[in-house]
Motif scaffolding. Structure first.
Motif, PDB file in Angstrom:
ATOM      1  N   ILE A   1       0.837  -1.211   0.000  1.00 37.53           N
ATOM      2  CA  ILE A   1       0.000   0.000   0.000  1.00 37.53           C
ATOM      3  C   ILE A   1       0.873   1.264   0.000  1.00 37.53           C
ATOM      4  O   ILE A   1       0.990   1.926  -1.019  1.00 37.53           O
ATOM      5  CB  ILE A   1      -1.061   0.021   1.122  1.00 37.53           C
ATOM      6  N   ASN A   2       1.473   1.613   1.156  1.00 34.72           N
ATOM      7  CA  ASN A   2       2.441   2.712   1.173  1.00 34.72           C
ATOM      8  C   ASN A   2       3.823   2.125   0.941  1.00 34.72           C
ATOM      9  O   ASN A   2       4.458   1.632   1.871  1.00 34.72           O
ATOM     10  CB  ASN A   2       2.415   3.455   2.511  1.00 34.72           C
ATOM     11  N   ILE A   3       4.271   2.163  -0.292  1.00 35.33           N
ATOM     12  CA  ILE A   3       5.472   1.420  -0.673  1.00 35.33           C
ATOM     13  C   ILE A   3       6.661   2.368  -0.777  1.00 35.33           C
ATOM     14  O   ILE A   3       6.591   3.398  -1.448  1.00 35.33           O
ATOM     15  CB  ILE A   3       5.226   0.707  -2.023  1.00 35.33           C
ATOM     16  N   ASP A   4       7.731   2.018  -0.076  1.00 32.35           N
ATOM     17  CA  ASP A   4       8.977   2.768  -0.205  1.00 32.35           C
ATOM     18  C   ASP A   4       9.773   2.172  -1.355  1.00 32.35           C
ATOM     19  O   ASP A   4      10.016   0.964  -1.385  1.00 32.35           O
ATOM     20  CB  ASP A   4       9.803   2.676   1.085  1.00 32.35           C
ATOM     21  N   VAL A   5      10.167   3.016  -2.275  1.00 36.54           N
ATOM     22  CA  VAL A   5      10.905   2.545  -3.445  1.00 36.54           C
ATOM     23  C   VAL A   5      12.332   3.063  -3.365  1.00 36.54           C
ATOM     24  O   VAL A   5      12.562   4.261  -3.186  1.00 36.54           O
ATOM     25  CB  VAL A   5      10.244   3.057  -4.751  1.00 36.54           C
ATOM     26  N   TYR A   6      13.286   2.139  -3.489  1.00 36.69           N
ATOM     27  CA  TYR A   6      14.702   2.493  -3.501  1.00 36.69           C
ATOM     28  C   TYR A   6      15.299   2.045  -4.828  1.00 36.69           C
ATOM     29  O   TYR A   6      15.243   0.872  -5.163  1.00 36.69           O
ATOM     30  CB  TYR A   6      15.452   1.814  -2.345  1.00 36.69           C
ATOM     31  N   ILE A   7      15.843   3.004  -5.553  1.00 36.36           N
ATOM     32  CA  ILE A   7      16.541   2.702  -6.799  1.00 36.36           C
ATOM     33  C   ILE A   7      18.020   2.826  -6.477  1.00 36.36           C
ATOM     34  O   ILE A   7      18.523   3.922  -6.216  1.00 36.36           O
ATOM     35  CB  ILE A   7      16.108   3.672  -7.908  1.00 36.36           C
ATOM     36  N   VAL A   8      18.707   1.689  -6.424  1.00 33.42           N
ATOM     37  CA  VAL A   8      20.061   1.612  -5.882  1.00 33.42           C
ATOM     38  C   VAL A   8      21.026   1.117  -6.943  1.00 33.42           C
ATOM     39  O   VAL A   8      20.733   0.151  -7.648  1.00 33.42           O
ATOM     40  CB  VAL A   8      20.114   0.601  -4.701  1.00 33.42           C
ATOM     41  N   GLY A   9      22.165   1.767  -7.029  1.00 34.45           N
ATOM     42  CA  GLY A   9      23.214   1.281  -7.920  1.00 34.45           C
ATOM     43  C   GLY A   9      24.579   1.506  -7.286  1.00 34.45           C
ATOM     44  O   GLY A   9      24.701   2.147  -6.244  1.00 34.45           O
ATOM     45  N   LYS A  10      25.587   0.964  -7.946  1.00 37.01           N
ATOM     46  CA  LYS A  10      26.954   1.091  -7.439  1.00 37.01           C
ATOM     47  C   LYS A  10      27.651   2.264  -8.119  1.00 37.01           C
ATOM     48  O   LYS A  10      27.492   2.476  -9.322  1.00 37.01           O
ATOM     49  CB  LYS A  10      27.742  -0.182  -7.737  1.00 37.01           C
ATOM     50  N   THR A  11      28.433   2.993  -7.340  1.00 29.11           N
ATOM     51  CA  THR A  11      29.271   4.051  -7.903  1.00 29.11           C
ATOM     52  C   THR A  11      30.646   3.465  -8.195  1.00 29.11           C
ATOM     53  O   THR A  11      31.009   2.406  -7.670  1.00 29.11           O
ATOM     54  CB  THR A  11      29.444   5.223  -6.916  1.00 29.11           C
ATOM     55  N   SER A  12      31.415   4.178  -8.998  1.00 21.91           N
ATOM     56  CA  SER A  12      32.756   3.684  -9.333  1.00 21.91           C
ATOM     57  C   SER A  12      33.671   3.690  -8.117  1.00 21.91           C
ATOM     58  O   SER A  12      34.695   3.025  -8.097  1.00 21.91           O
ATOM     59  CB  SER A  12      33.354   4.537 -10.449  1.00 21.91           C
TER      60      SER A  12
ATOM     61  N   GLY B   1      32.857   2.611  -5.103  1.00 24.74           N
ATOM     62  CA  GLY B   1      32.520   1.583  -4.119  1.00 24.74           C
ATOM     63  C   GLY B   1      31.411   1.938  -3.163  1.00 24.74           C
ATOM     64  O   GLY B   1      31.243   1.310  -2.123  1.00 24.74           O
ATOM     65  N   ASP B   2      30.664   2.976  -3.490  1.00 26.95           N
ATOM     66  CA  ASP B   2      29.510   3.337  -2.669  1.00 26.95           C
ATOM     67  C   ASP B   2      28.234   2.830  -3.341  1.00 26.95           C
ATOM     68  O   ASP B   2      28.234   2.482  -4.515  1.00 26.95           O
ATOM     69  CB  ASP B   2      29.403   4.862  -2.533  1.00 26.95           C
ATOM     70  N   LEU B   3      27.173   2.831  -2.577  1.00 29.42           N
ATOM     71  CA  LEU B   3      25.840   2.627  -3.152  1.00 29.42           C
ATOM     72  C   LEU B   3      25.144   3.970  -3.140  1.00 29.42           C
ATOM     73  O   LEU B   3      25.220   4.713  -2.171  1.00 29.42           O
ATOM     74  CB  LEU B   3      25.034   1.616  -2.328  1.00 29.42           C
ATOM     75  N   ALA B   4      24.492   4.284  -4.243  1.00 32.57           N
ATOM     76  CA  ALA B   4      23.796   5.563  -4.317  1.00 32.57           C
ATOM     77  C   ALA B   4      22.526   5.372  -5.130  1.00 32.57           C
ATOM     78  O   ALA B   4      22.339   4.360  -5.791  1.00 32.57           O
ATOM     79  CB  ALA B   4      24.686   6.621  -4.964  1.00 32.57           C
ATOM     80  N   GLY B   5      21.661   6.365  -5.065  1.00 31.73           N
ATOM     81  CA  GLY B   5      20.445   6.298  -5.851  1.00 31.73           C
ATOM     82  C   GLY B   5      19.416   7.278  -5.361  1.00 31.73           C
ATOM     83  O   GLY B   5      19.740   8.280  -4.720  1.00 31.73           O
ATOM     84  N   ILE B   6      18.170   6.956  -5.681  1.00 35.81           N
ATOM     85  CA  ILE B   6      17.061   7.819  -5.284  1.00 35.81           C
ATOM     86  C   ILE B   6      15.979   6.956  -4.654  1.00 35.81           C
ATOM     87  O   ILE B   6      15.857   5.764  -4.953  1.00 35.81           O
ATOM     88  CB  ILE B   6      16.483   8.600  -6.482  1.00 35.81           C
ATOM     89  N   CYS B   7      15.222   7.570  -3.778  1.00 39.38           N
ATOM     90  CA  CYS B   7      14.095   6.863  -3.190  1.00 39.38           C
ATOM     91  C   CYS B   7      12.864   7.730  -3.279  1.00 39.38           C
ATOM     92  O   CYS B   7      12.941   8.952  -3.386  1.00 39.38           O
ATOM     93  CB  CYS B   7      14.396   6.440  -1.747  1.00 39.38           C
ATOM     94  N   THR B   8      11.717   7.084  -3.255  1.00 45.92           N
ATOM     95  CA  THR B   8      10.440   7.777  -3.293  1.00 45.92           C
ATOM     96  C   THR B   8       9.399   6.856  -2.679  1.00 45.92           C
ATOM     97  O   THR B   8       9.742   5.791  -2.170  1.00 45.92           O
ATOM     98  CB  THR B   8      10.071   8.192  -4.734  1.00 45.92           C
TER      99      THR B   8
END
Length: 133
Positions: free
Chosen positions: A108-119, A121-128
């Motif tokens: 219902i109230n869904i947290d969305v995480y779009i995650v990828g790797k940076t060059s 060695g971090d993880l980064a992305g956007i959430c909504t």
């Protein structure tokens, strides 16, 4: 260069709203030095602060944005501009991150995480959030 990536993602997602039964903006995140190990469900819950019993599913990036980043004949100018912005956002994600995954946490109230790797060695992305009843 982590700040550069978050800056690019901020610019690309600025002013965009994820359409569902409600509208939510995107937030940019950076999880430093988290890309060395596989991103397990358990690790994702730790990073996002979700309880381990949260329901989770994974979709493809293009599938997630299928309704936002594709121009339709009936779109007006504003909608076409939004489509273009979403296309730019998807391109920015693909140009700056590898191994991108889209996680949907909850129901219902869904947290969305779009995650990828940076060059670096971090993880980064956007959430909504999306609301689906």
């Amino acid at each position: 260069m982590p700040n550069e990536i978050t800056e690019k993602l901020k610019q690309a997602s600025d002013g965009l709203l994820m359409m569902s039964e409600s509208e939510y903006p995107f937030e940019v995140f950076l999880w430093s030095n988290q890309a060395q190990e596989a991103l397990t469900t358990q690790k994702l819950f730790q990073l996002t602060g979700h309880p381990p019993e949260t329901s989770i599913n994974q979709v493809e990036l293009d599938y997630f944005f299928r309704n936002c980043a594709v121009e339709k004949e009936w779109h007006d100018e504003v909608q076409k501009q939004d489509v273009h912005k979403f296309q730019t956002l998807v391109k920015t994600l693909k140009d700056n991150l590898t191994d991108i995954k889209v996680y949907r946490l909850g129901t219902i109230n869904i947290d969305v995480y779009i995650v990828g790797k940076t060059s670096s060695g971090d993880l980064a992305g956007i959430c909504t959030k999306v609301v689906e009843t």
